[in-house]
Design a protein around this motif. Structure first.
Motif, PDB file in Angstrom:
ATOM      1  N   VAL A 107     -85.660  38.584   6.775  1.00  0.00           N
ATOM      2  CA  VAL A 107     -84.441  39.372   6.552  1.00  0.00           C
ATOM      3  C   VAL A 107     -84.686  40.452   5.507  1.00  0.00           C
ATOM      4  N   VAL A 108     -85.398  40.078   4.432  1.00  0.00           N
ATOM      5  CA  VAL A 108     -85.679  41.053   3.369  1.00  0.00           C
ATOM      6  C   VAL A 108     -86.505  42.217   3.929  1.00  0.00           C
ATOM      7  N   ILE A 109     -87.542  41.885   4.706  1.00  0.00           N
ATOM      8  CA  ILE A 109     -88.396  42.924   5.277  1.00  0.00           C
ATOM      9  C   ILE A 109     -87.587  43.816   6.222  1.00  0.00           C
ATOM     10  N   GLU A 110     -86.767  43.199   7.066  1.00  0.00           N
ATOM     11  CA  GLU A 110     -85.978  43.985   8.026  1.00  0.00           C
ATOM     12  C   GLU A 110     -84.954  44.868   7.324  1.00  0.00           C
ATOM     13  N   ASP A 111     -84.504  44.431   6.135  1.00  0.00           N
ATOM     14  CA  ASP A 111     -83.528  45.235   5.388  1.00  0.00           C
ATOM     15  C   ASP A 111     -84.165  46.472   4.771  1.00  0.00           C
ATOM     16  N   TYR A 112     -85.403  46.346   4.306  1.00  0.00           N
ATOM     17  CA  TYR A 112     -85.955  47.412   3.459  1.00  0.00           C
ATOM     18  C   TYR A 112     -87.039  48.248   4.122  1.00  0.00           C
ATOM     19  N   ILE A 113     -87.671  47.719   5.164  1.00  0.00           N
ATOM     20  CA  ILE A 113     -88.743  48.502   5.798  1.00  0.00           C
ATOM     21  C   ILE A 113     -88.224  49.028   7.137  1.00  0.00           C
ATOM     22  N   HIS A 114     -88.075  50.342   7.238  1.00  0.00           N
ATOM     23  CA  HIS A 114     -87.393  50.907   8.399  1.00  0.00           C
ATOM     24  C   HIS A 114     -88.335  51.499   9.434  1.00  0.00           C
ATOM     25  N   THR A 115     -89.573  51.804   9.032  1.00  0.00           N
ATOM     26  CA  THR A 115     -90.468  52.392  10.033  1.00  0.00           C
ATOM     27  C   THR A 115     -91.134  51.262  10.817  1.00  0.00           C
ATOM     28  N   GLU A 116     -91.123  51.398  12.128  1.00  0.00           N
ATOM     29  CA  GLU A 116     -91.474  50.288  13.009  1.00  0.00           C
ATOM     30  C   GLU A 116     -92.898  49.731  12.793  1.00  0.00           C
ATOM     31  N   PRO A 117     -93.928  50.577  12.686  1.00  0.00           N
ATOM     32  CA  PRO A 117     -95.265  49.997  12.521  1.00  0.00           C
ATOM     33  C   PRO A 117     -95.393  49.176  11.231  1.00  0.00           C
ATOM     34  N   SER A 118     -94.901  49.712  10.096  1.00  0.00           N
ATOM     35  CA  SER A 118     -95.029  48.975   8.838  1.00  0.00           C
ATOM     36  C   SER A 118     -94.201  47.700   8.873  1.00  0.00           C
TER      37      SER A 118
ATOM     38  N   LEU B  95     -93.382  45.888  11.530  1.00  0.00           N
ATOM     39  CA  LEU B  95     -94.069  44.911  12.378  1.00  0.00           C
ATOM     40  C   LEU B  95     -95.260  44.308  11.630  1.00  0.00           C
ATOM     41  N   ALA B  96     -96.013  45.186  10.943  1.00  0.00           N
ATOM     42  CA  ALA B  96     -97.178  44.700  10.196  1.00  0.00           C
ATOM     43  C   ALA B  96     -96.744  43.732   9.102  1.00  0.00           C
ATOM     44  N   ALA B  97     -95.668  44.079   8.379  1.00  0.00           N
ATOM     45  CA  ALA B  97     -95.198  43.209   7.295  1.00  0.00           C
ATOM     46  C   ALA B  97     -94.706  41.874   7.841  1.00  0.00           C
ATOM     47  N   LEU B  98     -93.999  41.907   8.967  1.00  0.00           N
ATOM     48  CA  LEU B  98     -93.483  40.663   9.560  1.00  0.00           C
ATOM     49  C   LEU B  98     -94.625  39.767  10.024  1.00  0.00           C
ATOM     50  N   LEU B  99     -95.612  40.366  10.678  1.00  0.00           N
ATOM     51  CA  LEU B  99     -96.741  39.571  11.166  1.00  0.00           C
ATOM     52  C   LEU B  99     -97.558  39.010  10.010  1.00  0.00           C
ATOM     53  N   ALA B 100     -97.764  39.842   8.966  1.00  0.00           N
ATOM     54  CA  ALA B 100     -98.523  39.372   7.805  1.00  0.00           C
ATOM     55  C   ALA B 100     -97.792  38.212   7.141  1.00  0.00           C
ATOM     56  N   THR B 101     -96.467  38.351   6.982  1.00  0.00           N
ATOM     57  CA  THR B 101     -95.682  37.284   6.356  1.00  0.00           C
ATOM     58  C   THR B 101     -95.782  35.994   7.151  1.00  0.00           C
ATOM     59  N   LYS B 102     -95.599  36.123   8.481  1.00  0.00           N
ATOM     60  CA  LYS B 102     -95.658  34.923   9.315  1.00  0.00           C
ATOM     61  C   LYS B 102     -97.026  34.267   9.243  1.00  0.00           C
ATOM     62  N   SER B 103     -98.077  35.072   9.223  1.00  0.00           N
ATOM     63  CA  SER B 103     -99.425  34.510   9.156  1.00  0.00           C
ATOM     64  C   SER B 103     -99.636  33.749   7.851  1.00  0.00           C
ATOM     65  N   VAL B 104     -99.249  34.382   6.730  1.00  0.00           N
ATOM     66  CA  VAL B 104     -99.445  33.740   5.427  1.00  0.00           C
ATOM     67  C   VAL B 104     -98.624  32.456   5.343  1.00  0.00           C
ATOM     68  N   VAL B 105     -97.373  32.511   5.834  1.00  0.00           N
ATOM     69  CA  VAL B 105     -96.516  31.328   5.794  1.00  0.00           C
ATOM     70  C   VAL B 105     -97.129  30.199   6.623  1.00  0.00           C
ATOM     71  N   MET B 106     -97.654  30.549   7.799  1.00  0.00           N
ATOM     72  CA  MET B 106     -98.292  29.542   8.656  1.00  0.00           C
ATOM     73  C   MET B 106     -99.487  28.899   7.955  1.00  0.00           C
ATOM     74  N   LEU B 107    -100.329  29.746   7.333  1.00  0.00           N
ATOM     75  CA  LEU B 107    -101.526  29.221   6.669  1.00  0.00           C
ATOM     76  C   LEU B 107    -101.152  28.303   5.509  1.00  0.00           C
ATOM     77  N   LEU B 108    -100.191  28.742   4.691  1.00  0.00           N
ATOM     78  CA  LEU B 108     -99.778  27.931   3.550  1.00  0.00           C
ATOM     79  C   LEU B 108     -99.161  26.622   4.017  1.00  0.00           C
ATOM     80  N   ALA B 109     -98.289  26.703   5.036  1.00  0.00           N
ATOM     81  CA  ALA B 109     -97.625  25.505   5.532  1.00  0.00           C
ATOM     82  C   ALA B 109     -98.651  24.524   6.086  1.00  0.00           C
ATOM     83  N   LEU B 110     -99.612  25.018   6.855  1.00  0.00           N
ATOM     84  CA  LEU B 110    -100.628  24.132   7.433  1.00  0.00           C
ATOM     85  C   LEU B 110    -101.499  23.507   6.342  1.00  0.00           C
TER      86      LEU B 110
END
Lengths: 143, 133
Positions: free
Chosen positions: B94-105, B107-122
């Motif tokens: 939600v924070v990323i979607e609120d503040y980052i408006h250009t689509e490539p950045s 998407l990159a921020a969302l994917l990076a966040t999900k990857s890091v969260v997955m790695l930490l959780a695992l």
């Protein structure tokens, strides 16, 4: 028009000409209020807690690895800087937890009267302080 | 009279036509619900965890591993880790979607966040399982 959401900023006058809707004033225009400050803090502590999960993961991984790794993590957490991080983490967690309960009550449709959300806001602030003091007193006695 | 402002709109589509199909498109409620349910679960889990780490203050690895290896504690730790990282990913999104408006950045921020969260959780889940099994 670069961003499709710009469409929401465009309106037509009654004579058919196109104009942009006025933007609402930005954050710095407003006097800080208990409601807005706590809202910003909720997001801020949420982001801080996301960073704080590194500590949780480090602790669990160390516990599952070796006594030496665990001593490393415990030594860092017990250092002045580590204790400062732990203190910040505890305040952020307790605040986000209590204000999160406030949010859940709102989600149930309760507590929206002006007096109610001001009271619940200050209650969260006071309870955060009190619970943090209790947690650290008990923690330092146990340590 | 077409004013200067009209230069900014270079399409015949109506504003409604342009925004249709954007936004949550009925899937947003799943995100909303998941955030609330994980929040609800995290209330008792966080309180239990705070109490537990107070009890473990100053403990060595053997004591911590023994505590985490207990089935009840391991199950609660797994719940805590799953709820925490799920809730955290939803919040950061939600924070990323609120503040980052250009689509490539964005998407990159969302994917990076999900990857890091997955790695930490695992990493956390595997650690708890290693202690419990």
């Amino acid at each position: 028009m670069q961003d499709a959401r710009e469409a929401l900023m465009v309106q037509r006058r009654s004579d058919g000409t196109v104009t942009r809707r006025p933007l609402s004033p930005h954050l710095q225009v407003y006097r800080p209020q208990i409601t807005s400050v706590l809202s910003v803090l909720h997001r801020g502590t949420g982001i801080a807690l996301a960073a704080g999960t590194l500590l949780l993961v480090a602790w669990l991984v160390a516990a599952a690895s070796s006594p030496a790794a665990y001593r490393g993590v415990a030594g860092f957490v017990g250092s002045p800087f580590g204790l400062l991080l732990l203190f910040g983490w505890s305040v952020a967690l307790i605040y986000h937890l209590l204000n999160g309960i406030r949010h859940l009550v709102w989600d149930a449709g309760l507590g929206f009267e002006k007096g109610e959300y001001h009271r619940s806001g200050w209650a969260v602030v006071i309870a955060t302080g009190a619970l943090t003091v209790v947690v650290w007193l008990v923690g330092l006695i146990a340590w | 009279m077409a004013g200067k402002d009209s230069d900014q709109v270079r399409t015949m589509r109506s504003p409604l036509g342009r925004v249709r199909g954007l936004g949550a498109a009925r899937s947003g409620v799943a995100h909303w619900w998941a955030q609330r349910l994980t929040a609800l679960a995290l209330v008792p889990l966080s309180l239990w965890f705070i109490g537990s780490i107070i009890a473990l203050a100053g403990a060595d690895q053997a004591a911590a591993a023994h505590w985490a290896g207990h089935t009840v504690n391991a199950v609660l730790l797994l719940c805590l880790v799953l709820a925490t990282f799920y809730h955290m990913q939803l919040g950061l999104q939600v924070v990323i979607e609120d503040y980052i408006h250009t689509e490539p950045s964005r998407l990159a921020a969302l994917l990076a966040t999900k990857s890091v969260v997955m790695l930490l959780a695992l990493a956390a889940l595997i650690s708890v399982l290693r202690l419990a099994l």
